[in-house]
Write an enzyme that holds these catalytic residues in place. Structure first.
Site, PDB file in Angstrom:
ATOM      1  N   VAL A  46       3.390  16.624   9.779  1.00 11.32           N
ATOM      2  CA  VAL A  46       3.468  15.273  10.231  1.00 11.32           C
ATOM      3  C   VAL A  46       4.446  15.622  11.519  1.00 11.32           C
ATOM      4  CG1 VAL A  46       5.550  13.243   9.901  1.00 11.32           C
ATOM      5  CG2 VAL A  46       3.675  13.756   8.406  1.00 11.32           C
ATOM      6  N   CYS A  47       5.508  16.766  11.211  1.00 10.13           N
ATOM      7  CA  CYS A  47       5.800  17.051  12.522  1.00 10.13           C
ATOM      8  C   CYS A  47       5.331  17.839  13.675  1.00 10.13           C
ATOM      9  CB  CYS A  47       6.934  18.384  12.262  1.00 10.13           C
ATOM     10  SG  CYS A  47       7.753  17.964  10.846  1.00 10.13           S
ATOM     11  N   PRO A  48       4.351  18.132  14.399  1.00  2.08           N
ATOM     12  CA  PRO A  48       3.805  18.169  15.162  1.00  2.08           C
ATOM     13  C   PRO A  48       3.467  17.107  15.493  1.00  2.08           C
ATOM     14  CG  PRO A  48       2.408  19.113  13.324  1.00  2.08           C
ATOM     15  CD  PRO A  48       3.499  18.910  12.956  1.00  2.08           C
ATOM     16  N   LEU A  51       6.420  15.631  17.528  1.00  2.03           N
ATOM     17  CA  LEU A  51       7.141  16.378  19.007  1.00  2.03           C
ATOM     18  C   LEU A  51       6.235  16.006  19.659  1.00  2.03           C
ATOM     19  CD1 LEU A  51       8.553  19.587  16.844  1.00  2.03           C
ATOM     20  CD2 LEU A  51       9.454  17.533  17.211  1.00  2.03           C
TER      21      LEU A  51
END
Length: 187
Positions: A46-48, A51
Site C-alpha cells: 500500500v505504501c508505494p 507515496l
C-alpha cells in the site's frame, strides 16, 4: 492526550531527497506549512501507492507553500534503494525521512512497538511548528492525496481568517461559517 495544537518535539534525522542524503530537524519544518506522512515500511504494498499519489500532487502542495515529508522506520539507504528500483517511488521528489531508532515515530505516537513499524499517520503542521491536523488509521487503509490537499487548504484558510471555520466538504472558494450565537440551531 491529543496532539492537536501541540508543538512538534525536537528531532534530527537523515533523509533522502533528489539523489542526495540530507539532514532534517524539527527546525527544518519551521517557517512553512509541512505535511508529515508516516508509513510502515519501504518495499511494501500500500505504501508505494500512497507515496506515488503524494508525488503526483506534490506540485500542488508546493504552490501552497507546503513541504511534504514521508517517514518510515527504514534507513535513508533503504529509501534510496527503493527510490532507485521502484517506478512509483522514483516519482518522489519530496523528502523521505529515515527513522530507524523510532524517535520521530514515537514523538507522533504512531509506533507499533511490537513490530517496530509506523501506523499510517498524517500530520499537518503550521509554520509555527504546531500540529493542526492528525489522522491515524489501520495500515490496510490507503490515503488519498487529493483529500489531504483539501484539508491543508482548509487549515490554511482557517489560520488566515480568524473567526471563520470550514464546514464539511468545504472546498477552496466556497462559503465558510462565522460561529456566533445567531447560528446556534440554524444549521
Amino acid at each position: 492526550m491529543s496532539l492537536i495544537n501541540t508543538q512538534i518535539k525536537p528531532f534530527k534525522a537523515q533523509a533522502y531527497k533528489n539523489g542526495e542524503f540530507i539532514e532534517v530537524t524539527d527546525q527544518s519544518l519551521k517557517g512553512k506549512w509541512s505535511v508529515i506522512v508516516f508509513y510502515p515500511a519501504d518495499f511494501t504494498f500500500v505504501c508505494p501507492t500512497e507515496l506515488e499519489d503524494l508525488a503526483n500532487h506534490y506540485a500542488e502542495f508546493q504552490k501552497l507553500g507546503v513541504e511534504i515529508y514521508s517517514v518510515s522506520t527504514d534507513t535513508h539507504f533503504s529509501h534510496k534503494a527503493w527510490h532507485d528500483t521502484s517506478d512509483a517511488i522514483g516519482k518522489v521528489q519530496y523528502t523521505m525521512l529515515a527513522d530507524p531508532t523510532g524517535t520521530i515515530t514515537r514523538n507522533f505516537d504512531v509506533m507499533i512497538e511490537e513490530e517496530g513499524l509506523a501506523l499510517r499517520g498524517t500530520f499537518v503542521i503550521n509554520p509555527e511548528g504546531q500540529i493542526k491536523l492528525c489522522e491515524i488509521h489501520d495500515n490496510g487503509i490507503g490515503r488519498d492525496a487529493s483529500e489531504l490537499l483539501r484539508k491543508v487548504k482548509a487549515a490554511q484558510y482557517v489560520a488566515s481568517h480568524p473567526g471563520e471555520v470550514c464546514p464539511a466538504k468545504w472546498k477552496e472558494g466556497e462559503a465558510t461559517l462565522k460561529p456566533s450565537l445567531s447560528l446556534v440551531g440554524k444549521i
